[in-house]
Scaffold this motif. Structure first.
Motif, mmCIF file in Angstrom:
data_model
loop_
_atom_site.group_PDB
_atom_site.id
_atom_site.type_symbol
_atom_site.label_atom_id
_atom_site.label_comp_id
_atom_site.label_asym_id
_atom_site.label_seq_id
_atom_site.Cartn_x
_atom_site.Cartn_y
_atom_site.Cartn_z
ATOM 1 N N THR A 56 -9.602 -3.875 3.542
ATOM 2 C CA THR A 56 -9.847 -3.781 2.108
ATOM 3 C C THR A 56 -11.272 -3.324 1.830
ATOM 4 O OG1 THR A 56 -8.276 -5.565 1.712
ATOM 5 C CG2 THR A 56 -9.809 -5.033 -0.069
ATOM 6 N N GLU A 57 -11.387 -2.326 0.974
ATOM 7 C CA GLU A 57 -12.702 -1.840 0.563
ATOM 8 C C GLU A 57 -13.293 -2.780 -0.480
ATOM 9 O OE1 GLU A 57 -14.668 2.107 -1.635
ATOM 10 O OE2 GLU A 57 -12.498 1.917 -1.371
ATOM 11 N N ILE A 58 -14.613 -2.972 -0.420
ATOM 12 C CA ILE A 58 -15.324 -3.665 -1.496
ATOM 13 C C ILE A 58 -16.063 -2.600 -2.297
ATOM 14 C CG2 ILE A 58 -17.056 -5.388 -2.107
ATOM 15 C CD1 ILE A 58 -16.528 -6.760 0.556
ATOM 16 N N PRO A 59 -15.653 -2.327 -3.532
ATOM 17 C CA PRO A 59 -16.353 -1.310 -4.326
ATOM 18 C C PRO A 59 -17.840 -1.643 -4.447
ATOM 19 C CG PRO A 59 -14.307 -1.977 -5.402
ATOM 20 C CD PRO A 59 -14.523 -2.941 -4.263
ATOM 21 N N LEU A 60 -18.661 -0.615 -4.475
ATOM 22 C CA LEU A 60 -20.104 -0.828 -4.535
ATOM 23 C C LEU A 60 -20.493 -1.651 -5.758
ATOM 24 C CD1 LEU A 60 -22.944 -0.351 -3.448
ATOM 25 C CD2 LEU A 60 -22.958 1.855 -4.645
ATOM 26 N N SER A 61 -19.838 -1.427 -6.876
ATOM 27 C CA SER A 61 -20.174 -2.189 -8.086
ATOM 28 C C SER A 61 -19.930 -3.683 -7.881
ATOM 29 C CB SER A 61 -19.348 -1.679 -9.274
ATOM 30 O OG SER A 61 -17.954 -1.802 -9.017
ATOM 31 N N VAL A 62 -18.865 -4.033 -7.178
ATOM 32 C CA VAL A 62 -18.568 -5.438 -6.876
ATOM 33 C C VAL A 62 -19.562 -5.974 -5.859
ATOM 34 C CG1 VAL A 62 -16.837 -7.007 -5.906
ATOM 35 C CG2 VAL A 62 -16.131 -5.136 -7.419
ATOM 36 N N TRP A 63 -19.831 -5.188 -4.837
ATOM 37 C CA TRP A 63 -20.794 -5.579 -3.798
ATOM 38 C C TRP A 63 -22.142 -5.931 -4.414
ATOM 39 C CZ3 TRP A 63 -20.838 -6.711 1.275
ATOM 40 C CH2 TRP A 63 -22.047 -6.612 1.983
ATOM 41 N N ARG A 64 -22.612 -5.088 -5.314
ATOM 42 C CA ARG A 64 -23.924 -5.320 -5.929
ATOM 43 C C ARG A 64 -23.951 -6.630 -6.714
ATOM 44 N NH1 ARG A 64 -25.263 1.050 -7.362
ATOM 45 N NH2 ARG A 64 -27.126 1.147 -6.037
#
Length: 300
Positions: free
Chosen positions: A4-12
């Motif tokens: 599963t990818e973690i979108p950069l916006s969520v990661w931040r």
């Protein structure tokens, strides 16, 4: 099954901050268990590990930061960047998180050099490492083959080249170093560029690139540490990486006793992005091997 990818916006949004030598550093942590320190490469940031983040955090206490000058962390202009200082930063982060037990390290590219410094410090009794795994990186200056943008940044005009560096330049570089079938999408390139551009990052790229000559200065100390053999090591390497691919692994096997290496066919410089399932499989097999009980030998 794809990870599963973690979108950069969520990661931040999941990041936290702490102060290191007066500079704000962004970091991430998740999970419980043995501490696992993830160290990213140049010119990107800790989001590089996002495919592996969740499965690793199900087993370990996973820790990562955007190093000084990278990602969303501070990027001071009037600063001399050093791999040794980045190793200090990793130790400061561990202290901030009250990590006192031996640390497992998983590193990539520029982060490999930081990990080598931590390994050398392990043998100087300045930190205790439990294991270390390297993804594609310049473990030996004699095998490192810099791409054109790195050569230009090292030139007297490097400050101009850095300030003019753009998303198109990043795309061009990544096309050279990723595997032919595993290149990032346009959306991923937007995210990579967002991390490079954050806090006006191109202004300091010519300062960050000094890690290449610094590697030459520390080469013998770092190689000697890898040759000691007390800390379990593994290399997981994208074979077609023109910078630190199969040719680097060949050198590793020449220099490191009982070399534990894995070559990923058709994968380039960013295995954790290009082939995260394979990287996870080979990382977990390495860790599982560390906890196997010793074989009992019958004597007659």
């Amino acid at each position: 099954m794809p990870l599963t990818e973690i979108p950069l916006s969520v990661w931040r949004k999941r990041g936290q901050t702490f102060e290191f030598n007066g500079q704000t550093i962004h970091y991430w942590t998740a999970g419980q268990g043995e501490p696992l320190l993830l160290i990213h490469g140049f010119p990107t940031a800790s989001w590089d590990w996002h495919y592996l983040w969740q499965p690793l955090s199900q087993r370990y206490r996973v820790i990562a930061c955007d190093m000084l000058g990278f990602g969303d962390s501070a990027k001071p202009v009037n600063h001399e960047y050093s791999l040794l200082e980045q190793a200090d930063l990793q130790q400061a982060l561990l202290a901030h998180l009250h990590v006192e037990q031996p640390v497992h390290v998983f590193a990539h590219d520029y982060g490999d050099s930081v990990a080598q410094e931590l390994l050398a410090r392990h043998y100087e009794a300045r930190i205790t490492l439990a294991s270390c795994v390297f993804l594609n990186g310049g473990l030996f200056p004699e095998t490192h083959r810099p791409v054109m943008i790195q050569k230009l940044l090292l030139s007297p005009l490097g400050w101009m080249i850095g300030r003019a560096f753009s998303r198109d330049g990043l795309v061009k570089s990544f096309r050279q170093i990723f595997g032919p079938q595993t290149r990032p999408s346009e959306s991923e390139m937007d995210d990579f560029w967002s991390l490079v551009e954050s806090n006006r990052g191109p202004r300091i790229m010519h300062k960050l690139i000094t890690y290449i000559p610094e590697r030459r200065v520390q080469r013998d100390r770092w190689v000697s540490a890898m040759q000691r053999g007390d800390v379990p090591l593994r290399v997981i390497d994208g074979a077609v990486d023109p910078i630190s691919g199969e040719h680097m692994v060949t050198r590793y096997r020449e220099l490191i006793p009982d070399a534990d290496t894995v070559l990923l066919t058709d994968i380039g410089h960013y295995p954790q992005i290009e082939a995260p399932c394979q990287v996870l499989k080979h990382y977990l097999s390495f860790r599982d091997r560390l906890v196997l009980p010793p074989l009992k030998v019958a004597c007659s």
